[in-house]
Every structure is written in structure tokens, then in C-alpha cells.
Design a protein around this motif. Sequence first.
Motif, PDB file in Angstrom:
ATOM      1  N   ASN A  89       0.818  -1.218   0.000  1.00  0.00           N
ATOM      2  CA  ASN A  89       0.000   0.000   0.000  1.00  0.00           C
ATOM      3  C   ASN A  89       0.852   1.269   0.000  1.00  0.00           C
ATOM      4  O   ASN A  89       0.386   2.331  -0.401  1.00  0.00           O
ATOM      5  N   GLN A  90       2.116   1.159   0.421  1.00  0.00           N
ATOM      6  CA  GLN A  90       3.004   2.331   0.332  1.00  0.00           C
ATOM      7  C   GLN A  90       3.293   2.732  -1.117  1.00  0.00           C
ATOM      8  O   GLN A  90       3.700   3.848  -1.378  1.00  0.00           O
ATOM      9  N   VAL A  91       3.112   1.777  -2.027  1.00  0.00           N
ATOM     10  CA  VAL A  91       3.295   2.119  -3.441  1.00  0.00           C
ATOM     11  C   VAL A  91       1.956   2.057  -4.174  1.00  0.00           C
ATOM     12  O   VAL A  91       1.893   1.900  -5.395  1.00  0.00           O
ATOM     13  N   GLY A 124      11.908   4.556  11.667  1.00  0.00           N
ATOM     14  CA  GLY A 124      11.523   5.541  10.672  1.00  0.00           C
ATOM     15  C   GLY A 124      10.640   4.842   9.649  1.00  0.00           C
ATOM     16  O   GLY A 124      10.386   3.642   9.752  1.00  0.00           O
ATOM     17  N   CYS A 125      10.188   5.605   8.664  1.00  0.00           N
ATOM     18  CA  CYS A 125       9.302   5.033   7.656  1.00  0.00           C
ATOM     19  C   CYS A 125       9.426   5.849   6.379  1.00  0.00           C
ATOM     20  O   CYS A 125       9.446   7.080   6.424  1.00  0.00           O
ATOM     21  N   LEU A 126       9.501   5.162   5.242  1.00  0.00           N
ATOM     22  CA  LEU A 126       9.653   5.884   3.968  1.00  0.00           C
ATOM     23  C   LEU A 126       8.431   6.758   3.673  1.00  0.00           C
ATOM     24  O   LEU A 126       8.530   7.714   2.915  1.00  0.00           O
ATOM     25  N   SER A 127       7.296   6.458   4.289  1.00  0.00           N
ATOM     26  CA  SER A 127       6.094   7.270   4.074  1.00  0.00           C
ATOM     27  C   SER A 127       5.996   8.438   5.045  1.00  0.00           C
ATOM     28  O   SER A 127       5.089   9.253   4.954  1.00  0.00           O
ATOM     29  N   GLN A 156       7.135  -6.526  12.007  1.00  0.00           N
ATOM     30  CA  GLN A 156       5.921  -6.004  12.662  1.00  0.00           C
ATOM     31  C   GLN A 156       5.503  -4.672  12.048  1.00  0.00           C
ATOM     32  O   GLN A 156       4.317  -4.395  11.867  1.00  0.00           O
ATOM     33  N   HIS A 157       6.489  -3.835  11.703  1.00  0.00           N
ATOM     34  CA  HIS A 157       6.215  -2.538  11.062  1.00  0.00           C
ATOM     35  C   HIS A 157       5.485  -2.746   9.727  1.00  0.00           C
ATOM     36  O   HIS A 157       4.498  -2.071   9.437  1.00  0.00           O
ATOM     37  N   GLU A 158       5.961  -3.711   8.943  1.00  0.00           N
ATOM     38  CA  GLU A 158       5.339  -3.952   7.632  1.00  0.00           C
ATOM     39  C   GLU A 158       3.952  -4.578   7.781  1.00  0.00           C
ATOM     40  O   GLU A 158       3.034  -4.245   7.026  1.00  0.00           O
ATOM     41  N   ASP A 199       1.934  -4.055  10.229  1.00  0.00           N
ATOM     42  CA  ASP A 199       1.091  -2.897  10.596  1.00  0.00           C
ATOM     43  C   ASP A 199       0.650  -2.139   9.342  1.00  0.00           C
ATOM     44  O   ASP A 199      -0.511  -1.782   9.196  1.00  0.00           O
ATOM     45  N   HIS A 200       1.612  -1.868   8.436  1.00  0.00           N
ATOM     46  CA  HIS A 200       1.272  -1.164   7.182  1.00  0.00           C
ATOM     47  C   HIS A 200       0.144  -1.877   6.453  1.00  0.00           C
ATOM     48  O   HIS A 200      -0.801  -1.262   5.984  1.00  0.00           O
ATOM     49  N   LEU A 201       0.270  -3.218   6.350  1.00  0.00           N
ATOM     50  CA  LEU A 201      -0.735  -3.988   5.599  1.00  0.00           C
ATOM     51  C   LEU A 201      -2.103  -3.925   6.280  1.00  0.00           C
ATOM     52  O   LEU A 201      -3.126  -4.128   5.648  1.00  0.00           O
TER      53      LEU A 201
HETATM   54 CO    CO Z   1       6.944   2.162   7.044  1.00  0.00          CO
END
Ligand code: CO
Length: 173
Positions: A50-52, A98-101, A140-142, A144-146
Motif C-alpha cells: 500500500n506504500q506504493v 523511521g518510515c519511507l512514508s 511487525q512494522h510492515e 502494521d502497514h498492511l
Molecule cells: Co513504514
Amino acid sequence: MVKLNVLKWPDKILRTRCLAVSVFDESLEQLARDMIETMRAEGGIGLSANQVGDLRRVAVIEVPRLLGDLSDSYHDIPIVLVNPILLEAESDTMSREGCLSLPEVIDVVKRFDKITVRYQNLSGEQKEIKASGLMAACLQHEIDHLNGKTLVEKASRIKRDMIMRRLKKKGKL
Ligand code: CO
């Protein structure tokens, strides 16, 4: 080389739950390849679909050996996780992320230190990965994104207000 555009918070797609993948085809492989290239080009160690702007339940991670826990054996190789779920988790830890978004934000969040994640590979085969430390935090971060959650949604209200103020000050909101 394909570099996809990485969406920035507060884009709505980042707050949308991704959908389970049931079709393992060439388009899924293409998405994973493009995501790996994009993650590398952006200097990230993980990226979710979803980030892309794609709502399939796919994430890629690649944690450099030098950054990670040396006991993990998955460093320095890109891993594609389709439909990942947290199967087991133990002991809490605080993780600085951190996060690229969210390029303006570094936040300390609560994570499990040791986890087992079940996922499917690009052929649809079921796999499991055991991870600790940074690799575990990254997984876990990824996940969460999903589920439509970034560091902002994860933060406490006070922290979220701080993040919003910072983003406003920098003209990002
Ligand atoms: Co992120």
C-alpha cells in the motif's frame, strides 16, 4: 529499473487495510520485484504494497547484516512476504523506527522482541520465519502497514499531536 512512487502520510491508501492475495501470478512477481528495487533505491529496509499504492497483502524486507541481530540468518537477502501473519510473539522491547512514508518522523514504538511470522512466498507456498531484534521490528512494522497502520496511527495521542505539529511546521500537512 522501476522505481515506484512511495506515498507519503496522510495518503488514505496508507490507512487502508490490504486484501489477502489469492492469485500468485506474473503481476504479483512484478510487483514484488518493483517493490524491492524501490526499497533499495529509497534506502529502506522494508516496504509494503500500500506504500506504493497497491492494495495486495505483500511486503518486502531486506535488513543489512551490520544493522541486525547476528543470530538471524535472513540478512542481506530480500524476503517477499505474501499474506504475512504474526504467529507467535514474546517479550516486549522498544524500537526506534523511521518510515519511507513519514520521512520527517522517527518514533520509538513498543514491539515484540522475538516473533514467528507465517507467510506465503511468490509461488503460494507456506513459509515461516523466526526473527528477533531489528528484523522482528521490521516485520511487525510492515504487517502494521498492511493493516493500514503507520507509526502515526500507532503512536499515543500525545505523541501523535507532536508528530502532527512537526509535520505542519514543515509544511507537510
Ligand atoms: Co513504514
